[in-house]
Design a protein around this motif. Structure first.
Motif, PDB file in Angstrom:
ATOM      1  N   GLN A 117     -49.029  33.281  21.204  1.00  0.00           N
ATOM      2  CA  GLN A 117     -47.667  32.794  20.984  1.00  0.00           C
ATOM      3  C   GLN A 117     -47.174  33.088  19.567  1.00  0.00           C
ATOM      4  OE1 GLN A 117     -47.227  28.654  21.978  1.00  0.00           O
ATOM      5  NE2 GLN A 117     -47.540  28.986  24.178  1.00  0.00           N
ATOM      6  N   TYR A 139     -43.467  31.702  19.625  1.00  0.00           N
ATOM      7  CA  TYR A 139     -42.681  31.774  20.864  1.00  0.00           C
ATOM      8  C   TYR A 139     -43.142  30.657  21.796  1.00  0.00           C
ATOM      9  CZ  TYR A 139     -41.221  36.320  19.153  1.00  0.00           C
ATOM     10  OH  TYR A 139     -40.690  37.338  18.381  1.00  0.00           O
ATOM     11  N   THR A 140     -42.269  29.682  21.981  1.00  0.00           N
ATOM     12  CA  THR A 140     -42.591  28.535  22.824  1.00  0.00           C
ATOM     13  C   THR A 140     -41.474  28.304  23.820  1.00  0.00           C
ATOM     14  OG1 THR A 140     -41.572  27.015  21.242  1.00  0.00           O
ATOM     15  CG2 THR A 140     -43.932  27.421  20.990  1.00  0.00           C
ATOM     16  N   ASP A 142     -39.776  27.861  27.846  1.00  0.00           N
ATOM     17  CA  ASP A 142     -39.588  28.759  28.983  1.00  0.00           C
ATOM     18  C   ASP A 142     -38.095  28.895  29.264  1.00  0.00           C
ATOM     19  OD1 ASP A 142     -40.075  30.386  31.120  1.00  0.00           O
ATOM     20  OD2 ASP A 142     -40.537  28.737  32.520  1.00  0.00           O
ATOM     21  N   ALA A 144     -39.393  31.827  26.500  1.00  0.00           N
ATOM     22  CA  ALA A 144     -39.917  31.697  25.140  1.00  0.00           C
ATOM     23  C   ALA A 144     -38.838  31.985  24.112  1.00  0.00           C
ATOM     24  CB  ALA A 144     -41.096  32.657  24.955  1.00  0.00           C
TER      25      ALA A 144
END
Length: 427
Positions: A117, A139-140, A142, A144
């Motif tokens: 991530q 990158y988190t 949904d 991301a």
């Protein structure tokens, strides 16, 4: 027993009716026993002197930089904290790095961030002795979404103690929890080397650099405001006090309150960082004897090597107000760092800066009372700041025409130039 006494008299060559023989017979006890006691005393004295000399030599081998003070052990807070129901920090007792990582990964399961991530594009912003510090994206969610973060990496060649300390600091952040005026821990990567500590990215950066930029004849830079008013100083100060109150509620203190240890956002949200002393008190119950802190921010009792407390933070908060109202001037500019204790012992404090109102200077002086018990409490100080902010000037911009030369500032302030490079290096 009688046979022994007769034998002794024969050896002394005296008759059984000779009373003087009794005195000669007891001379051995009179001489030998005191001699033994004196010998034991001399041996103990030699051992004590040897230990004292060894301690003095050890201290001479590790002197701090000029203007930097070794911090004495603080009061043992372990039992005080336990008595208030606090969660105690339990040092990891594993004997190998591999077992240490396995244990810590389970303990820090909720904080683990998958390495994939994190963006592979890393911007190095500092390179310390224990590892580098980078700015990158995480990158988190949904779908991301990228978020800017700061990653503090521990070098892969780190030894067992360094790994244990790095993991302990992550555990400390987990214990503290979240507070809007403390730098937040976003997560960690501890399942393998290199170890990562993922922290929120606070831009534009440390308060001291922000104050120096405010000296320039610009209103904005890169879309960020660089003007500061008296009312905004109170606004920043109240946020720092909130962070100190949060630490105090957990029976902790900061120990090095200064503009270089405050991060500032574009909306003037302040976040206290540099929690190394608080971590040591929490994890070990005392401050390491090798910990060094710049002298000019320390309260008199700290300079006199007495245990640290929250009252020392209040003294330093007064120095922070001075830094803000002077847009980053070094404290006590006319006093060499190593002479600051003698200066304070003569009951001398800094004069009111020309840009400082009498109300703000009164707050500073209340923080700089020699007796720690005479200084206001955190809550009292917070209340006084709120009262002062209601009538503070929110129009006149603070102005200091001279620009700062970092090397000159470091020499006058008694700090290392390298410590001014980036505040995340001291988290």
């Amino acid at each position: 027993m009688g046979e022994e006494r007769r034998m002794t008299r024969m050896l002394l060559e005296c008759s059984l009716s000779d009373k003087l023989c009794i005195i000669q017979e007891q001379q051995y006890e009179i001489i030998i026993i005191p001699a033994l006691l004196v010998g034991i005393f001399l041996i103990l004295l030699a051992v004590i002197l040897w230990l004292f000399i060894r301690e003095q030599r050890a201290q001479q081998r590790s002197p701090g930089p000029r203007g930097i003070a070794h911090v004495p052990p603080s009061r043992d807070l372990r039992w005080e904290e336990a008595g208030h129901g606090g969660n105690m920090f339990v040092p990891l007792k594993e004997t190998s790095v591999e077992s240490l990582l396995q244990t810590s990964t389970r303990a820090l399961a909720k904080l683990q961030v998958p390495r994939e991530q994190l963006s592979e594009v890393l911007e190095q912003i500092h390179n310390g002795s224990c590892g580098a510090i980078y700015r990158t994206k995480i990158y988190t969610g949904d779908p991301a979404k990228p978020k800017s973060v700061v990653v503090k990496a521990l070098k892969e060649s780190a030894g067992f103690q360094e790994v244990q300390d790095f993991l302990g600091r992550i555990q400390f952040y987990q214990y503290l929890g979240k507070h809007k005026n403390l730098v937040q821990l976003e997560g960690c990567c501890t399942e393998g080397l290199p170890l990562y500590m993922v922290l929120e990215d606070v831009a534009p950066g440390d308060l001291l650099s922000f104050l120096w930029i405010c000296r320039r004849d610009v209103m904005t830079m890169d879309g960020l405001p660089y003007d500061l008013t008296e009312k905004q100083i109170y606004h920043i100060g109240k946020q720092v006090l909130l962070a100190l109150e949060f630490l105090h509620d957990k029976h902790l203190f900061h120990g090095d309150v200064a503009a270089r240890n405050v991060l500032i956002q574009a909306d003037l949200t302040a976040k206290l960082c540099g929690l190394g002393l608080a971590y040591e008190v929490h994890s070990r119950g005392a401050i390491s004897s090798t910990r060094v802190v710049p002298l000019k921010w320390l309260a008199p009792e700290r300079l006199l090597l007495t245990p640290a407390s929250i009252k020392g933070d209040i003294w330093s908060f007064g120095i922070l107000l001075y830094e803000m109202v002077t847009l980053g001037a070094p404290p006590y500019p006319e006093v060499p760092p190593t002479s600051i204790l003698q200066h304070l012992q003569r009951r001398k404090i800094m004069k009111r800066p020309s840009s400082c109102t009498h109300t703000m200077y009164g707050l500073m002086k209340s923080c700089w009372r020699w007796s720690a018990g005479s200084r206001p409490s955190l809550r009292e100080l917070h209340s006084r700041l709120e009262t002062a902010a209601r009538t503070a000037n929110d129009k006149a911009v603070l102005q200091v025409p001279e620009l700062v030369v970092p090397e000159l500032y470091a020499a006058v302030a008694g700090v290392s130039v390298h410590s001014l490079s980036y505040s995340y290096s001291i988290l």
